[in-house]
Design a protein around this motif. Structure first.
Motif, PDB file in Angstrom:
ATOM      1  N   MET A   1       0.857  -1.193   0.000  1.00 38.93           N
ATOM      2  CA  MET A   1       0.000   0.000   0.000  1.00 38.93           C
ATOM      3  C   MET A   1       0.888   1.237   0.000  1.00 38.93           C
ATOM      4  SD  MET A   1      -2.896   1.216   2.766  1.00 38.93           S
ATOM      5  CE  MET A   1      -3.938  -0.199   2.445  1.00 38.93           C
ATOM      6  N   ALA A   2       0.568   2.227  -0.858  1.00 38.66           N
ATOM      7  CA  ALA A   2       1.372   3.441  -0.933  1.00 38.66           C
ATOM      8  C   ALA A   2       1.201   4.265   0.336  1.00 38.66           C
ATOM      9  CB  ALA A   2       0.948   4.256  -2.154  1.00 38.66           C
ATOM     10  N   ALA A   3       2.289   4.884   0.756  1.00 45.28           N
ATOM     11  CA  ALA A   3       2.232   5.726   1.948  1.00 45.28           C
ATOM     12  C   ALA A   3       1.380   6.956   1.668  1.00 45.28           C
ATOM     13  CB  ALA A   3       3.639   6.141   2.358  1.00 45.28           C
ATOM     14  N   GLN A   4       0.615   7.362   2.673  1.00 44.02           N
ATOM     15  CA  GLN A   4      -0.206   8.549   2.516  1.00 44.02           C
ATOM     16  C   GLN A   4       0.684   9.787   2.484  1.00 44.02           C
ATOM     17  OE1 GLN A   4      -3.181   8.479   5.639  1.00 44.02           O
ATOM     18  NE2 GLN A   4      -4.687   7.756   4.179  1.00 44.02           N
ATOM     19  N   ALA A   5       0.295  10.775   1.672  1.00 41.70           N
ATOM     20  CA  ALA A   5       1.062  12.007   1.591  1.00 41.70           C
ATOM     21  C   ALA A   5       0.974  12.764   2.912  1.00 41.70           C
ATOM     22  CB  ALA A   5       0.533  12.866   0.452  1.00 41.70           C
ATOM     23  N   GLU A   6       2.054  13.445   3.248  1.00 43.93           N
ATOM     24  CA  GLU A   6       2.040  14.287   4.447  1.00 43.93           C
ATOM     25  C   GLU A   6       1.005  15.397   4.259  1.00 43.93           C
ATOM     26  OE1 GLU A   6       3.763  14.279   7.494  1.00 43.93           O
ATOM     27  OE2 GLU A   6       4.079  12.212   6.839  1.00 43.93           O
ATOM     28  N   PRO A   7       0.216  15.692   5.286  1.00 40.95           N
ATOM     29  CA  PRO A   7      -0.820  16.715   5.109  1.00 40.95           C
ATOM     30  C   PRO A   7      -0.231  18.100   4.854  1.00 40.95           C
ATOM     31  CG  PRO A   7      -0.671  16.046   7.418  1.00 40.95           C
ATOM     32  CD  PRO A   7       0.195  15.107   6.637  1.00 40.95           C
ATOM     33  N   GLU A   8      -0.806  18.778   3.882  1.00 44.02           N
ATOM     34  CA  GLU A   8      -0.427  20.161   3.630  1.00 44.02           C
ATOM     35  C   GLU A   8      -1.372  21.131   4.322  1.00 44.02           C
ATOM     36  OE1 GLU A   8       0.624  21.377  -0.246  1.00 44.02           O
ATOM     37  OE2 GLU A   8       1.662  19.509  -0.725  1.00 44.02           O
ATOM     38  N   ILE A   9      -2.543  20.609   4.707  1.00 38.78           N
ATOM     39  CA  ILE A   9      -3.555  21.428   5.376  1.00 38.78           C
ATOM     40  C   ILE A   9      -3.974  20.734   6.671  1.00 38.78           C
ATOM     41  CG2 ILE A   9      -5.918  22.349   5.245  1.00 38.78           C
ATOM     42  CD1 ILE A   9      -4.107  23.788   3.304  1.00 38.78           C
ATOM     43  N   VAL A  10      -4.084  21.511   7.740  1.00 34.74           N
ATOM     44  CA  VAL A  10      -4.759  21.049   8.951  1.00 34.74           C
ATOM     45  C   VAL A  10      -6.108  21.758   8.981  1.00 34.74           C
ATOM     46  CG1 VAL A  10      -4.730  20.925  11.468  1.00 34.74           C
ATOM     47  CG2 VAL A  10      -2.589  20.694  10.188  1.00 34.74           C
ATOM     48  N   LEU A  11      -7.185  20.981   8.967  1.00 35.85           N
ATOM     49  CA  LEU A  11      -8.544  21.518   8.920  1.00 35.85           C
ATOM     50  C   LEU A  11      -9.162  21.447  10.308  1.00 35.85           C
ATOM     51  CD1 LEU A  11     -11.097  22.467   7.308  1.00 35.85           C
ATOM     52  CD2 LEU A  11     -11.607  20.037   6.955  1.00 35.85           C
ATOM     53  N   TYR A  12      -9.579  22.584  10.816  1.00 34.47           N
ATOM     54  CA  TYR A  12     -10.271  22.640  12.111  1.00 34.47           C
ATOM     55  C   TYR A  12     -11.766  22.563  11.837  1.00 34.47           C
ATOM     56  CZ  TYR A  12      -5.790  23.814  14.155  1.00 34.47           C
ATOM     57  OH  TYR A  12      -4.483  23.761  14.567  1.00 34.47           O
ATOM     58  N   ASP A  13     -12.387  21.513  12.381  1.00 31.94           N
ATOM     59  CA  ASP A  13     -13.774  21.165  12.083  1.00 31.94           C
ATOM     60  C   ASP A  13     -14.576  21.151  13.377  1.00 31.94           C
ATOM     61  OD1 ASP A  13     -16.060  20.201  10.824  1.00 31.94           O
ATOM     62  OD2 ASP A  13     -15.030  18.588   9.776  1.00 31.94           O
ATOM     63  N   LEU A  14     -15.886  21.055  13.248  1.00 32.83           N
ATOM     64  CA  LEU A  14     -16.785  21.045  14.396  1.00 32.83           C
ATOM     65  C   LEU A  14     -17.079  19.611  14.824  1.00 32.83           C
ATOM     66  CD1 LEU A  14     -18.602  22.681  16.311  1.00 32.83           C
ATOM     67  CD2 LEU A  14     -20.365  22.650  14.539  1.00 32.83           C
ATOM     68  N   ALA A  15     -16.859  19.336  16.101  1.00 37.60           N
ATOM     69  CA  ALA A  15     -17.016  17.974  16.618  1.00 37.60           C
ATOM     70  C   ALA A  15     -18.483  17.608  16.813  1.00 37.60           C
ATOM     71  CB  ALA A  15     -16.277  17.841  17.945  1.00 37.60           C
ATOM     72  N   CYS A  16     -18.777  16.321  16.610  1.00 40.89           N
ATOM     73  CA  CYS A  16     -20.070  15.770  16.991  1.00 40.89           C
ATOM     74  C   CYS A  16     -19.855  14.326  17.425  1.00 40.89           C
ATOM     75  CB  CYS A  16     -21.095  15.858  15.857  1.00 40.89           C
ATOM     76  SG  CYS A  16     -20.866  14.671  14.510  1.00 40.89           S
ATOM     77  N   THR A  17     -20.863  13.728  18.026  1.00 42.58           N
ATOM     78  CA  THR A  17     -20.711  12.380  18.577  1.00 42.58           C
ATOM     79  C   THR A  17     -20.607  11.313  17.496  1.00 42.58           C
ATOM     80  OG1 THR A  17     -23.122  12.216  18.782  1.00 42.58           O
ATOM     81  CG2 THR A  17     -21.912  12.964  20.727  1.00 42.58           C
ATOM     82  N   ASN A  19     -18.526  11.590  15.056  1.00 39.58           N
ATOM     83  CA  ASN A  19     -17.110  11.657  14.650  1.00 39.58           C
ATOM     84  C   ASN A  19     -16.925  11.828  13.145  1.00 39.58           C
ATOM     85  OD1 ASN A  19     -16.084  11.333  17.335  1.00 39.58           O
ATOM     86  ND2 ASN A  19     -16.594   9.157  17.190  1.00 39.58           N
ATOM     87  N   VAL A  20     -17.836  12.565  12.533  1.00 39.91           N
ATOM     88  CA  VAL A  20     -17.707  12.926  11.118  1.00 39.91           C
ATOM     89  C   VAL A  20     -18.045  14.411  10.982  1.00 39.91           C
ATOM     90  CG1 VAL A  20     -18.281  10.636  10.219  1.00 39.91           C
ATOM     91  CG2 VAL A  20     -20.112  12.310  10.598  1.00 39.91           C
ATOM     92  N   CYS A  21     -17.681  14.967   9.838  1.00 37.43           N
ATOM     93  CA  CYS A  21     -18.011  16.367   9.572  1.00 37.43           C
ATOM     94  C   CYS A  21     -19.525  16.530   9.434  1.00 37.43           C
ATOM     95  CB  CYS A  21     -17.320  16.808   8.288  1.00 37.43           C
ATOM     96  SG  CYS A  21     -17.649  18.520   7.824  1.00 37.43           S
ATOM     97  N   PHE A  22     -20.070  17.553  10.101  1.00 41.15           N
ATOM     98  CA  PHE A  22     -21.489  17.835   9.910  1.00 41.15           C
ATOM     99  C   PHE A  22     -21.767  19.320   9.712  1.00 41.15           C
ATOM    100  CE2 PHE A  22     -21.403  19.052  14.314  1.00 41.15           C
ATOM    101  CZ  PHE A  22     -22.502  19.868  14.526  1.00 41.15           C
ATOM    102  N   SER A  23     -20.757  20.160   9.827  1.00 46.05           N
ATOM    103  CA  SER A  23     -20.957  21.588   9.622  1.00 46.05           C
ATOM    104  C   SER A  23     -21.071  21.897   8.135  1.00 46.05           C
ATOM    105  CB  SER A  23     -19.780  22.369  10.210  1.00 46.05           C
ATOM    106  OG  SER A  23     -19.760  23.688   9.702  1.00 46.05           O
ATOM    107  N   PRO A  24     -22.137  22.583   7.705  1.00 42.39           N
ATOM    108  CA  PRO A  24     -22.283  22.871   6.276  1.00 42.39           C
ATOM    109  C   PRO A  24     -21.154  23.736   5.733  1.00 42.39           C
ATOM    110  CG  PRO A  24     -23.926  24.084   7.559  1.00 42.39           C
ATOM    111  CD  PRO A  24     -23.273  23.112   8.494  1.00 42.39           C
ATOM    112  N   VAL A  25     -20.681  24.699   6.536  1.00 44.70           N
ATOM    113  CA  VAL A  25     -19.620  25.577   6.029  1.00 44.70           C
ATOM    114  C   VAL A  25     -18.273  24.864   5.976  1.00 44.70           C
ATOM    115  CG1 VAL A  25     -20.680  27.793   6.542  1.00 44.70           C
ATOM    116  CG2 VAL A  25     -19.409  26.617   8.339  1.00 44.70           C
TER     117      VAL A  25
END
Length: 247
Positions: A1-17, A19-25
């Motif tokens: 399996m190919a190694a995942q690329a190092e992240p170029e972006i850290v995304l700050y998201d809204l938490a919910c129970t 554990n997936v993104c739910f904020s429309p924006v």
């Protein structure tokens, strides 16, 4: 399996129970990151932790690219290569488009502006009233307290009062014609492809899909109620390939 690329972006998201993104924006930016194949990682923040965290990162309040006064909110990002932090979905979208122009995502169009304005004016109020009292059900106890306190102060009554079945039904019925008209606008270029501008997605498609996915995470019934009008489901399904990374 190919190694995942190092992240170029850290995304700050809204938490919910869930554990997936739910904020429309936040979904608007996540869809853009996924479509452009920009490697990123997510940091989820609870509602009460957003302001202190973003302050600690050095973000300052000012005026957003959309012209409104900032408040500390997500999405926020760190661009790792330059150690640059920013917030506001419009500001972030402009940065991503200029820094990662391929594949392109048109950020504005005359049709897109008309659709976004009408979604906010016509569709938004009905969906928001149905989702707000249900959103509290996917928040942690700490976030629930914050959410209830701030939302009820704004509303002037309990969140549960929005769940009156008769009033909710009346609200949806009142916007039915408007939702249908907006859906027809979304299909203007249907002969050229499933997206607002035809064959390829624009920011307006991510605006629409982000709102629909937010509704789906919070309450499937509200989601189904929205996509019954022509136009909405076609765009949502066309954007599914860019929704696989949601955590």
């Amino acid at each position: 399996m190919a190694a995942q690329a190092e992240p170029e972006i850290v995304l700050y998201d809204l938490a919910c129970t869930k554990n997936v993104c739910f904020s429309p924006v936040v979904w608007r930016i996540r869809l853009m990151l996924n479509y452009k194949h920009i490697p990123y990682r997510t940091i989820f923040l609870e509602f009460p932790d957003i302001e202190p965290t973003l302050k600690e990162l050095g973000l300052v309040l000012g005026e957003s690219a959309s012209g409104s006064k900032y408040k500390y909110t997500v999405p926020a990002i760190q661009h790792v290569p330059t150690n640059t932090y920013m917030m506001d979905s419009v500001t972030i979208a402009q940065f991503l488009e200029s820094t990662y122009p391929d594949p392109p995502v048109p950020l504005t169009s005359e049709l897109g502006r008309e659709i976004e304005a009408k979604v906010r004016a016509v569709v938004g109020p009905a969906v928001h009233k149905s989702l707000m009292p249900r959103e509290i059900g996917i928040l942690s106890p700490r976030a629930q307290e914050y959410f209830r306190r701030t939302r009820e102060a704004s509303l002037g009554h309990r969140l549960e009062d929005l769940l009156d079945p008769d009033k909710e039904e009346q609200g949806w019925n009142a916007v039915g014609d408007g939702m249908r008209a907006v859906g027809e606008l979304m299909r203007t270029h249907k002969a050229d492809g499933p997206f607002v501008l035809g064959a390829r997605p624009s920011y307006t498609d991510f605006f629409i899909t982000g709102s629909l996915q937010s509704a789906r995470v919070v309450d499937e019934g509200v989601f189904q109620r929205t996509i019954k009008y022509p136009g909405y489901e076609e765009i949502y399904e066309a954007c599914l390939p860019y929704m696989e990374k949601k955590d």
